[in-house]
Design a protein around this motif. Structure first.
Motif, mmCIF file in Angstrom:
data_model
loop_
_atom_site.group_PDB
_atom_site.id
_atom_site.type_symbol
_atom_site.label_atom_id
_atom_site.label_comp_id
_atom_site.label_asym_id
_atom_site.label_seq_id
_atom_site.Cartn_x
_atom_site.Cartn_y
_atom_site.Cartn_z
ATOM 1 N N SER A 178 -14.599 5.942 -4.386
ATOM 2 C CA SER A 178 -15.186 5.365 -5.403
ATOM 3 C C SER A 178 -14.205 4.131 -6.175
ATOM 4 N N SER A 179 -13.123 4.504 -5.940
ATOM 5 C CA SER A 179 -12.110 3.793 -6.782
ATOM 6 C C SER A 179 -11.959 2.309 -5.830
ATOM 7 N N VAL A 180 -11.902 2.399 -4.926
ATOM 8 C CA VAL A 180 -11.773 1.316 -3.658
ATOM 9 C C VAL A 180 -12.850 0.536 -3.831
ATOM 10 N N SER A 181 -14.040 1.007 -4.108
ATOM 11 C CA SER A 181 -15.475 0.311 -4.290
ATOM 12 C C SER A 181 -15.200 -0.453 -5.677
ATOM 13 N N THR A 182 -14.614 0.137 -6.601
ATOM 14 C CA THR A 182 -14.605 -0.590 -7.758
ATOM 15 C C THR A 182 -13.607 -1.822 -7.899
ATOM 16 N N LEU A 183 -12.507 -1.530 -7.115
ATOM 17 C CA LEU A 183 -11.622 -2.785 -6.997
ATOM 18 C C LEU A 183 -12.079 -3.722 -5.964
ATOM 19 N N VAL A 184 -12.655 -3.236 -4.882
ATOM 20 C CA VAL A 184 -13.139 -4.589 -4.274
ATOM 21 C C VAL A 184 -14.435 -5.286 -4.784
ATOM 22 N N ALA A 185 -15.222 -4.622 -5.800
ATOM 23 C CA ALA A 185 -16.335 -5.144 -6.278
ATOM 24 C C ALA A 185 -15.596 -6.414 -7.464
ATOM 25 N N HIS A 186 -14.280 -6.051 -7.970
ATOM 26 C CA HIS A 186 -13.430 -7.007 -8.815
ATOM 27 C C HIS A 186 -12.816 -7.978 -7.977
ATOM 28 N N GLY A 187 -13.084 -8.071 -6.897
ATOM 29 C CA GLY A 187 -12.581 -9.251 -5.916
ATOM 30 C C GLY A 187 -11.317 -8.837 -5.129
ATOM 31 N N HIS A 188 -10.766 -7.617 -5.243
ATOM 32 C CA HIS A 188 -9.438 -7.156 -4.736
ATOM 33 C C HIS A 188 -9.821 -6.860 -3.302
ATOM 34 N N ARG A 189 -8.661 -6.970 -2.508
ATOM 35 C CA ARG A 189 -8.694 -6.524 -1.148
ATOM 36 C C ARG A 189 -7.954 -5.152 -0.850
ATOM 37 N N VAL A 190 -8.490 -4.354 -0.320
ATOM 38 C CA VAL A 190 -7.909 -3.291 0.120
ATOM 39 C C VAL A 190 -7.910 -2.721 1.509
ATOM 40 N N VAL A 191 -6.722 -2.605 1.980
ATOM 41 C CA VAL A 191 -6.396 -2.061 3.652
ATOM 42 C C VAL A 191 -5.784 -0.585 3.541
ATOM 43 N N MET A 192 -6.503 0.164 4.431
ATOM 44 C CA MET A 192 -5.802 1.299 4.484
ATOM 45 C C MET A 192 -5.574 1.733 6.006
ATOM 46 N N GLU A 193 -4.565 2.321 6.184
ATOM 47 C CA GLU A 193 -4.168 3.065 7.374
ATOM 48 C C GLU A 193 -5.561 4.302 8.063
ATOM 49 N N THR A 194 -5.850 4.154 9.371
ATOM 50 C CA THR A 194 -6.800 5.030 9.686
ATOM 51 C C THR A 194 -6.355 6.478 9.665
ATOM 52 N N GLY A 195 -7.275 7.417 8.963
ATOM 53 C CA GLY A 195 -6.891 8.815 8.698
ATOM 54 C C GLY A 195 -6.049 9.139 7.341
ATOM 55 N N ALA A 196 -5.952 8.046 6.571
ATOM 56 C CA ALA A 196 -5.046 8.218 5.227
ATOM 57 C C ALA A 196 -5.925 9.407 4.348
ATOM 58 N N GLY A 197 -7.045 9.300 4.353
ATOM 59 C CA GLY A 197 -7.944 10.210 3.551
ATOM 60 C C GLY A 197 -8.481 11.422 4.202
ATOM 61 N N GLU A 198 -8.173 11.809 5.617
ATOM 62 C CA GLU A 198 -8.705 12.830 6.003
ATOM 63 C C GLU A 198 -8.513 14.233 5.610
ATOM 64 N N LYS A 199 -7.133 14.363 5.156
ATOM 65 C CA LYS A 199 -6.746 15.668 4.469
ATOM 66 C C LYS A 199 -7.304 15.952 3.115
ATOM 67 N N SER A 200 -7.724 14.892 2.621
ATOM 68 C CA SER A 200 -8.431 14.901 1.359
ATOM 69 C C SER A 200 -9.938 15.128 1.495
ATOM 70 N N LYS A 201 -10.252 15.203 2.731
ATOM 71 C CA LYS A 201 -11.659 15.024 3.097
ATOM 72 C C LYS A 201 -12.546 14.044 2.892
ATOM 73 N N PHE A 202 -11.757 12.587 2.708
ATOM 74 C CA PHE A 202 -12.469 11.264 2.814
ATOM 75 C C PHE A 202 -12.339 10.845 4.221
ATOM 76 N N SER A 203 -13.477 10.477 4.875
ATOM 77 C CA SER A 203 -13.227 9.921 6.165
ATOM 78 C C SER A 203 -13.025 8.360 6.198
ATOM 79 N N ASP A 204 -12.641 7.670 7.253
ATOM 80 C CA ASP A 204 -12.629 6.405 7.452
ATOM 81 C C ASP A 204 -13.871 5.642 7.115
ATOM 82 N N HIS A 205 -15.012 6.212 7.471
ATOM 83 C CA HIS A 205 -16.303 5.832 7.002
ATOM 84 C C HIS A 205 -16.485 5.527 5.607
#
Length: 409
Positions: free
Chosen positions: A55-82
């Motif tokens: 949800s925070s990534v969506s906000t930042l991208v909407a303001h024109g910022h670029r976000v790149v994340m390593e695959t699997g970074a959110g899996e242990k917090s139950k957030f998927s790459d999708h």
């Protein structure tokens, strides 16, 4: 009345320059600086959290910022790459790609190998867990000329530590629930129920510090029926915690005589001290720990700043406890990692507005120059150590950050 008499005389300064060539003024728009943010996958200390949620990534991208994340970074917090991809993040399949970003955000300090991926003028936002860093860590960041900012030392406009505060709320609740589990026979404890029942006295809990951790630990302990004792040298904090909890409590200054008397009969002791700039002071000596009951539990929430017990040493989530002088010690620095999803959302909620504000200003130097709270968190700046405590601890020369920023503007 004649026309000459109707004229109003005007001062010369309003008329004499009208026939001279005037300079043309054009509106100049300040170009917004879009951030390039990298989220690496955490590989140390069984870290399960992630710094930014979708949800925070969506906000930042909407303001024109670029976000790149390593695959699997959110899996242990139950957030998927999708989830991240749908929010607008780019998914990278190697840490080298992520570390090309201008801003790197982590919820654990980078390893020495990860520091090798960094480059000059890159901004690193991560915790500074004092027990696990060493002089080589500082020298590596200096050699890379990285601007390193410690999350736990960031201040808000009111002078409070927002990251520490929100993590402290979770740590206070989690510490008491963990203590209740460690008191059971199956965990090696004394077999005591934290809350009393009819005809059986409740467990005694001693809390060192009267801040946010103490407040939420106290609420949880009282809710379970335990008996609570709170120690702190700040009388204002002792008054505040009683007002916040809404009932009279046993409180005391950190008097060694009173403290030792309570420790001897305590089933649980929570270390909840916090230092604004350096190591947490040790308030419980090894001699005091030796006099505690066998099977008693110490939970040192302050371990990320060195700990407030002389017997404390860092543990991890896969082996969270050790026994010394018959007392069970729980000294995990990333205690909130046990509740990774909640902790990730909480951290992300605080970091997102900071990143948005930084994107509205053209350079990180100007952001730091205008924001004392962010400046307070910086400990290395373009090859210089700026934290006085770290300089004393590792015998490294430190330089005042205000001088460095002023000279670079």
């Amino acid at each position: 009345m004649s026309d000459k008499e109707k004229k109003i005389p005007l001062p010369k300064e309003f008329t004499e320059g009208q026939l001279m060539t005037q300079s043309e003024t054009l509106q100049r728009n300040t170009r917004q600086r879009h951030l390039y943010i990298g989220l690496p996958k955490e590989i140390t200390l069984q870290e399960n959290r992630v710094a930014l949620v979708p949800s925070s990534v969506s906000t930042l991208v909407a303001h024109g910022h670029r976000v790149v994340m390593e695959t699997g970074a959110g899996e242990k917090s139950k957030f998927s790459d999708h989830d991240y991809s749908e929010a607008g993040a780019e998914i990278a399949y190697s840490p080298e790609v992520v570390y090309k970003a201008d801003v790197i955000i982590k919820v654990a300090p980078p390893t020495l190998d990860e520091i090798e991926f960094m480059r000059p003028n890159q901004l690193l936002i991560s915790p500074l867990q004092l027990p696990i860093i060493n002089a080589e860590y500082i020298y590596r960041l200096k050699s890379k000329r990285v601007i390193a900012l410690a999350m736990e030392y960031i201040k808000d406009d009111s002078g409070y530590f927002p990251i520490v505060r929100i993590m402290s709320e979770m740590a206070g609740i989690s510490a008491m629930l963990t203590a209740g589990e460690l008191l059971t026979n199956t965990s090696g404890g004394a077999g005591v129920l934290l809350g009393g029942i009819s005809g059986v006295p409740s467990a005694k809990v001693v809390i060192l510090g009267a801040g946010i951790v103490a407040e939420y630990a106290t609420r949880t302990a009282l809710g379970l029926g335990a008996e609570v004792r709170i120690f702190d040298d700040n009388i204002y904090k002792l008054k505040r915690i009683q007002n916040q909890v809404g009932r009279p409590l046993y409180t005391s200054a950190l008097n060694p005589v009173y403290l030792e008397r309570e420790l001897i009969s305590a089933e649980v002791v929570i270390g909840a001290m916090h230092s604004e700039s350096g190591r947490t002071p040790i308030v419980v000596s090894e001699g005091m720990v030796e006099k505690m009951k066998d099977g008693a539990v110490i939970i040192d929430v302050s371990i990320d700043q060195g700990g407030c017990f002389a017997t404390s040493r860092v543990t991890s989530l896969d082996r969270p406890t050790f026994i010394k002088h018959g007392v069970i010690h729980y000294c995990v620095p990333n205690l909130s990692s046990r509740i990774a999803r909640t902790a990730s959302i909480a951290t992300s909620n605080i970091l997102t507005p900071i990143l948005q504000r930084a994107g509205d200003i053209q350079s990180i130097e100007k952001v730091l120059f205008g924001d004392y709270g962010l400046r307070h968190g910086v400990y290395t700046y373009k090859g210089c150590l700026t934290n006085e405590y770290l300089g004393r601890r590792f015998s490294i020369k430190s330089t005042d950050l205000d001088l460095l920023i002023t000279s670079s503007l």
